[in-house]
Design a protein around this motif. Structure first.
Motif, PDB file in Angstrom:
ATOM      1  N   SER A 170      19.026   8.649   9.424  1.00 49.77           N
ATOM      2  CA  SER A 170      20.426   9.046   9.439  1.00 49.77           C
ATOM      3  C   SER A 170      21.227   8.016  10.223  1.00 49.77           C
ATOM      4  N   ASN A 207      15.056  10.822  10.206  1.00 51.30           N
ATOM      5  CA  ASN A 207      15.503  11.822   9.244  1.00 51.30           C
ATOM      6  C   ASN A 207      14.959  11.507   7.850  1.00 51.30           C
ATOM      7  N   ALA A 244      23.140  21.415   2.592  1.00 47.53           N
ATOM      8  CA  ALA A 244      24.005  20.739   3.547  1.00 47.53           C
ATOM      9  C   ALA A 244      25.397  20.539   2.953  1.00 47.53           C
ATOM     10  N   HIS A 262      24.095  17.792   9.480  1.00 52.33           N
ATOM     11  CA  HIS A 262      22.693  17.764   9.897  1.00 52.33           C
ATOM     12  C   HIS A 262      22.496  18.750  11.035  1.00 52.33           C
ATOM     13  N   TYR A 303      21.149  18.329  13.781  1.00 55.81           N
ATOM     14  CA  TYR A 303      20.804  17.448  14.888  1.00 55.81           C
ATOM     15  C   TYR A 303      21.925  17.519  15.924  1.00 55.81           C
ATOM     16  N   ASP A 318      19.065  15.843   3.460  1.00 52.92           N
ATOM     17  CA  ASP A 318      19.047  17.288   3.711  1.00 52.92           C
ATOM     18  C   ASP A 318      17.628  17.821   3.565  1.00 52.92           C
ATOM     19  N   ASP A 360      25.071  12.900  15.508  1.00 53.48           N
ATOM     20  CA  ASP A 360      24.239  12.930  14.296  1.00 53.48           C
ATOM     21  C   ASP A 360      24.340  14.259  13.556  1.00 53.48           C
ATOM     22  N   SER A 361      25.252  15.121  13.979  1.00 53.80           N
ATOM     23  CA  SER A 361      25.397  16.415  13.309  1.00 53.80           C
ATOM     24  C   SER A 361      26.149  16.295  11.991  1.00 53.80           C
TER      25      SER A 361
END
Length: 390
Positions: A113, A219, A53, A153, A155, A166, A159-160
């Motif tokens: 997260s 997460n 990540a 992420h 997602y 990770d 939430d990205s």
């Protein structure tokens, strides 16, 4: 001859048709773009799934990370620099008389997260460190809550890119960096950070090394499952509301966990495949991940693993199946209605405190039997986790 009103209606219909055409064209272009992005992302896949990540070190991410490095009612551990040079922290909660007790179990909590280590306060686990039973004799346990990083992420939406873990880069070999296909792959930085704080806790306190347990939320639950499946010194894990760490949502580098050498990039070798796992999740959960959790359980059982898959309703009662109105796609990537989406989100954001005793009891019943495999499975002081796995 057409009237003025008929002309206006015709003009309006023509505009609507033009808008529909443009919208359809835009959607087609978006789909093509997404397909091309997925294809491109697929070329980046490796023997360990997705690339590591990307860490966000911008001013906002740094501000959020620094502001969240707090331990309400606990002891702050760190900073410790991980392999990327990022400062890592953890919160430690111990019974008041921990030093006077017999060796105590450790429960490692991995936060969701968008939150940080302090979110352990919301679970009710901190209040159980004096009286929760994770061992056979004295009550009480050590609660360790490491903090994740501000990273990308896989997602959707906000939430990205956020604080978290990770679980998409699956190089969690206990030996550290490994070579594969002519390249060297570093260890997952989050897994290495968890290792460090577990070792630091063992060096500071009297620890029952047969009872190193892991839990997590969302997460953090996905990372906890991945970590437990790859760390032979973890006795068991009990988590809440986890996406499948090998295959969920927007991940294009999905993998199937295997207990032996992988046959290709589509498989992930796990080093602790029979670790006992308990997964508590909602019948209506965020993003439609309930069927995704059921599939995870089936895949781990195929390894010979032990998964107690617990599905609960809005009252916290155990039910036999997922609520299909909240999603049926096993990748948690299907179409879900607005109302069901909000229901799943609301349920997901509430830790099931009524299940704490059940989760702790599950962990208590699964100590690590290290008598016949001590050199491989028992951690010790700093760096011993990795050394004893060789």
């Amino acid at each position: 001859m057409a009237s003025t009103s008929e002309k206006l209606i015709g003009k309006t219909n023509s505009q609507k048709d033009c808008l529909r055409h443009r919208l359809a064209t835009s959607i087609a272009l978006m789909v093509a773009l997404l397909v091309s992005l997925n294809a491109f992302a697929g070329t980046r896949c490796s023997p360990f799934g997705d690339p590591p990540a990307k860490v966000d070190r911008g001013w906002f991410a740094s501000f959020v990370t620094a502001r969240n490095s707090v331990c309400l009612g606990g002891t702050l551990l760190g900073p410790w620099a991980d392999g990327n040079g990022d400062s890592r922290y953890a919160c430690l909660y111990e019974p008041a008389d921990a030093a006077e007790r017999e060796p105590l179990p450790i429960l490692v909590f991995l936060h969701p997260s968008e939150t940080s280590a302090y979110s352990v306060i919301l679970t009710g686990l901190v209040g159980l460190t004096d009286k929760g039973v994770l061992g056979e004799r004295n009550p009480g346990f050590i609660l360790l809550a490491p903090q994740g990083r501000y990273t990308t992420h896989l997602y959707p939406g906000y939430d990205s890119n956020a604080l978290g873990w990770d679980n998409w880069y699956r190089q969690l070999s206990p030996a550290g960096a490994v070579a594969a296909g002519g390249a060297t792959y570093d260890e997952n930085a989050d897994a290495a950070s968890i290792d460090h704080f577990v070792d630091e806790t063992i060096a500071k306190a009297k620890v029952d090394r047969q009872r190193i347990y892991v839990t997590g939320w969302s997460n953090g639950a996905a990372m906890a499952l991945l970590y437990a499946l790859n760390r032979p010194w973890v006795a068991a894990a009990a988590v809440y509301s986890a996406p499948d760490p090998f295959s969920a949502l927007f991940d294009v580098c999905t993998q199937t966990p295997v207990a032996a050498a992988p046959a290709g990039d589509g498989q992930a070798h796990v080093f602790n495949p029979r670790v006992p796992l308990m997964h508590v999740h909602n019948d209506c959960d965020i993003g439609g991940i309930c069927p995704n959790g059921k599939r995870f359980a089936a895949r781990v059982r195929a390894l010979g693993g032990n998964v107690e898959d617990v599905i609960i309703d809005s009252s916290g009662l155990r039910v036999p199946s997922c609520d299909d109105s909240c999603g049926t796609d096993e990748m948690a990537d299907g179409q879900i209605g607005t109302v069901a989406s909000f229901r799943g989100l609301a349920r997901h954001m509430r830790w099931p405190t009524q299940w704490n005793e059940w989760m702790l009891d599950f962990l208590r019943q699964h100590p690590l039997h290290i008598a016949n495999d001590r050199a491989k499975r028992e951690p010790g002081a700093t760096l011993s986790l990795r050394q004893n796995s060789n």
